[in-house]
Design an enzyme around this catalytic site. Structure first.
Site, PDB file in Angstrom:
ATOM      1  N   HIS A 160      -4.562  12.000  -4.637  1.00 45.90           N
ATOM      2  CA  HIS A 160      -4.647  10.556  -5.098  1.00 45.90           C
ATOM      3  C   HIS A 160      -5.960   9.794  -4.726  1.00 45.90           C
ATOM      4  O   HIS A 160      -6.632  10.159  -3.807  1.00 45.90           O
ATOM      5  CB  HIS A 160      -3.553   9.899  -4.520  1.00 45.90           C
TER       6      HIS A 160
ATOM      7  N   THR B   3       7.280   4.305  -2.914  1.00 43.55           N
ATOM      8  CA  THR B   3       7.279   5.730  -1.888  1.00 43.55           C
ATOM      9  C   THR B   3       7.256   5.371  -0.485  1.00 43.55           C
ATOM     10  O   THR B   3       6.813   4.467  -0.086  1.00 43.55           O
ATOM     11  CB  THR B   3       6.458   6.953  -2.365  1.00 43.55           C
TER      12      THR B   3
ATOM     13  N   GLY C  64       5.272  10.648  -2.778  1.00 40.21           N
ATOM     14  CA  GLY C  64       6.560  10.579  -3.271  1.00 40.21           C
ATOM     15  C   GLY C  64       6.891  11.841  -4.105  1.00 40.21           C
ATOM     16  O   GLY C  64       7.946  12.528  -4.023  1.00 40.21           O
TER      17      GLY C  64
ATOM     18  N   LYS D  95      -4.223   4.911  -1.111  1.00 38.02           N
ATOM     19  CA  LYS D  95      -2.915   5.339  -1.189  1.00 38.02           C
ATOM     20  C   LYS D  95      -2.725   5.492   0.394  1.00 38.02           C
ATOM     21  O   LYS D  95      -3.383   6.035   0.925  1.00 38.02           O
ATOM     22  CB  LYS D  95      -2.707   6.769  -1.846  1.00 38.02           C
TER      23      LYS D  95
HETATM   24  P1  NAD Z   1      -0.378  -2.033  -4.111  1.00 42.71           P
HETATM   25  O1  NAD Z   1      -0.637  -1.848  -2.685  1.00 42.71           O
HETATM   26  O2  NAD Z   1      -1.542  -2.084  -5.331  1.00 42.71           O
HETATM   27  O3  NAD Z   1       0.801  -2.981  -4.557  1.00 42.71           O
HETATM   28  C1  NAD Z   1       2.001  -3.209  -3.547  1.00 42.71           C
HETATM   29  C2  NAD Z   1       2.118  -4.826  -4.021  1.00 42.71           C
HETATM   30  O4  NAD Z   1       3.752  -5.033  -3.185  1.00 42.71           O
HETATM   31  C3  NAD Z   1       1.146  -5.724  -3.345  1.00 42.71           C
HETATM   32  O5  NAD Z   1       0.929  -6.749  -4.171  1.00 42.71           O
HETATM   33  C4  NAD Z   1       2.137  -6.194  -1.962  1.00 42.71           C
HETATM   34  O6  NAD Z   1       1.657  -7.582  -1.724  1.00 42.71           O
HETATM   35  C5  NAD Z   1       3.287  -6.235  -2.658  1.00 42.71           C
HETATM   36  N1  NAD Z   1       4.295  -6.570  -1.526  1.00 42.71           N
HETATM   37  C6  NAD Z   1       4.122  -6.216  -0.230  1.00 42.71           C
HETATM   38  N2  NAD Z   1       5.298  -6.762   0.500  1.00 42.71           N
HETATM   39  C7  NAD Z   1       5.972  -7.547  -0.576  1.00 42.71           C
HETATM   40  C8  NAD Z   1       7.245  -8.324  -0.478  1.00 42.71           C
HETATM   41  N3  NAD Z   1       7.808  -8.427   0.931  1.00 42.71           N
HETATM   42  N4  NAD Z   1       7.758  -8.781  -1.605  1.00 42.71           N
HETATM   43  C9  NAD Z   1       7.029  -8.554  -2.577  1.00 42.71           C
HETATM   44  N5  NAD Z   1       5.841  -8.086  -2.718  1.00 42.71           N
HETATM   45  C10 NAD Z   1       5.545  -7.238  -1.752  1.00 42.71           C
HETATM   46  O7  NAD Z   1       0.364  -0.476  -4.451  1.00 42.71           O
HETATM   47  P2  NAD Z   1       0.503   0.335  -5.530  1.00 42.71           P
HETATM   48  O8  NAD Z   1      -0.415   1.256  -5.957  1.00 42.71           O
HETATM   49  O9  NAD Z   1       1.017  -0.641  -6.695  1.00 42.71           O
HETATM   50  O10 NAD Z   1       1.812   1.237  -5.382  1.00 42.71           O
HETATM   51  C11 NAD Z   1       3.130   0.614  -4.668  1.00 42.71           C
HETATM   52  C12 NAD Z   1       4.058   1.369  -4.457  1.00 42.71           C
HETATM   53  O11 NAD Z   1       4.464   2.332  -5.763  1.00 42.71           O
HETATM   54  C13 NAD Z   1       3.781   2.455  -3.520  1.00 42.71           C
HETATM   55  O12 NAD Z   1       4.676   2.936  -2.777  1.00 42.71           O
HETATM   56  C14 NAD Z   1       3.282   3.582  -4.419  1.00 42.71           C
HETATM   57  O13 NAD Z   1       3.300   4.942  -3.835  1.00 42.71           O
HETATM   58  C15 NAD Z   1       4.366   3.431  -5.614  1.00 42.71           C
HETATM   59  N6  NAD Z   1       4.117   4.183  -6.812  1.00 42.71           N
HETATM   60  C16 NAD Z   1       5.315   4.884  -7.518  1.00 42.71           C
HETATM   61  C17 NAD Z   1       4.962   5.304  -8.912  1.00 42.71           C
HETATM   62  C18 NAD Z   1       6.272   6.004  -9.086  1.00 42.71           C
HETATM   63  O14 NAD Z   1       6.010   6.335 -10.501  1.00 42.71           O
HETATM   64  N7  NAD Z   1       7.354   5.965  -8.664  1.00 42.71           N
HETATM   65  C19 NAD Z   1       3.918   5.435  -9.456  1.00 42.71           C
HETATM   66  C20 NAD Z   1       2.628   4.866  -8.776  1.00 42.71           C
HETATM   67  C21 NAD Z   1       2.831   4.004  -7.557  1.00 42.71           C
END
Ligand code: NAD
Length: 271
Positions: free
Chosen positions: A157, A102, A167, A161
């Site tokens: 949240h 998001t 999102g 976050k």
């Molecule tokens: P988080 O920070 O725990 O994890 C993000 C991961 O992405 C980390 O491990 C980071 O190192 C990795 N990352 C960063 N750059 C990268 C790259 N270039 N290549 C590969 N990996 C990379 O965050 P989270 O809580 O897991 O959330 C991640 C995203 O998902 C956020 O945008 C969050 O809002 C979203 N989210 C969406 C939903 C949904 O249902 N759509 C639900 C929960 C979270």
């Protein structure tokens, strides 16, 4: 049909680890690879161990292109800058992208829409069935009540976050705006502070709370004269998003290139 081979992007993250659990538990899908950012401590580690499942023999790498050659889809819950690069890589390979990240800018959204001309992209700010039902109900209630009822969207949240409103809150705002037949960008009010003046009729307000370990609470409040309707969803565990993303990946198999939503996957278009 053979098991669908999924790559998890952001494997070391909160959602990445949960996705590895959900895919491992799912019928019809397997973890075919796992990637994270070059600077991440997850790189080089065993993906199964990262997810608390014990070793599964899949080492977290940084090369999406190489892994995609022998996989069907990339499931990406990372950061916007990474997701737009991944969208282009998936489009070039003509594979499937399930996109949960998001916080995209307008420019990011354009790049993703461009990639979706060549790949099947299922993108959702929230992959849980409950929230997508909430969005469908929000659209319907907004269409029924009209502008006599003020719409406010409140979300809470966890304290890690990085974007606001969530999102999901924006998705609910779009559903409300759709129901009213207005453009959310022209009617949304975010983060009131100081002398804001009275509320304008027809505005759709957003408020974001952050704290503790809250997985995701969302309420859509329709406030009328002397009565209020509140629609609320509370996520208690990230596994609901991960299961939804796996469901979306399985649905995406065999679809034509395009940009799809969870409402498409769940057939909620007419609610
Ligand atoms: P988080 O920070 O725990 O994890 C993000 C991961 O992405 C980390 O491990 C980071 O190192 C990795 N990352 C960063 N750059 C990268 C790259 N270039 N290549 C590969 N990996 C990379 O965050 P989270 O809580 O897991 O959330 C991640 C995203 O998902 C956020 O945008 C969050 O809002 C979203 N989210 C969406 C939903 C949904 O249902 N759509 C639900 C929960 C979270």
């Amino acid at each position: 049909m053979s098991d669908m081979r999924l790559i998890v992007a952001g494997a070391g993250g909160r959602m990445g680890r949960t996705l590895i659990q959900a895919i491992t538990a799912a019928d019809g899908a397997v973890v075919a690879g796992a990637v994270d950012a070059p600077a991440s401590a997850a790189v080089g580690r065993d993906a199964g161990e990262l997810a608390g499942l014990g070793r599964n023999g899949i080492t977290v790498t940084t090369d999406v292109t190489a892994l995609l050659a022998s996989a069907d889809a990339l499931v990406d819950f990372t950061v916007p800058a990474a997701s737009v690069i991944h969208a282009e890589i998936v489009a070039r390979a003509g594979k499937i992208l399930v996109l949960g990240t998001t916080g995209f800018s307008g420019e990011n959204e354009t790049l993703i829409a461009e990639a979706a001309k060549r790949a099947v992209v299922v993108k959702a700010g929230n992959f849980s069935m409950g929230v997508n039902l909430l969005a469908a109900l929000t659209r319907r209630v907004a269409a029924t009540l009209g502008e006599d009822f003020d719409i406010e969207i409140v979300e809470m949240h966890h304290n890690k976050k990085i974007d606001a409103p969530s999102g999901t809150a924006l998705m609910l705002g779009r559903a409300a705006a759709d129901g009213r037949g207005v453009n959310l960008a022209q009617r949304s009010i975010r983060g009131r502070d100081g002398e804001t003046g009275a509320r304008n009729k027809g505005d759709i307000g957003f408020a974001s709370l952050r704290g503790g370990t809250v997985v995701g609470d969302h309420s859509v409040i329709f406030a009328g004269t002397a009565e209020r309707i509140e629609l609320t969803h509370k996520a208690e565990d990230r596994i609901i998003f991960a299961r939804g993303a796996v469901h979306a990946a399985l649905w995406a198999r065999g679809q034509r290139p395009g940009l799809y939503s969870m409402a498409d996957v769940l057939g909620l278009g007419d609610v």
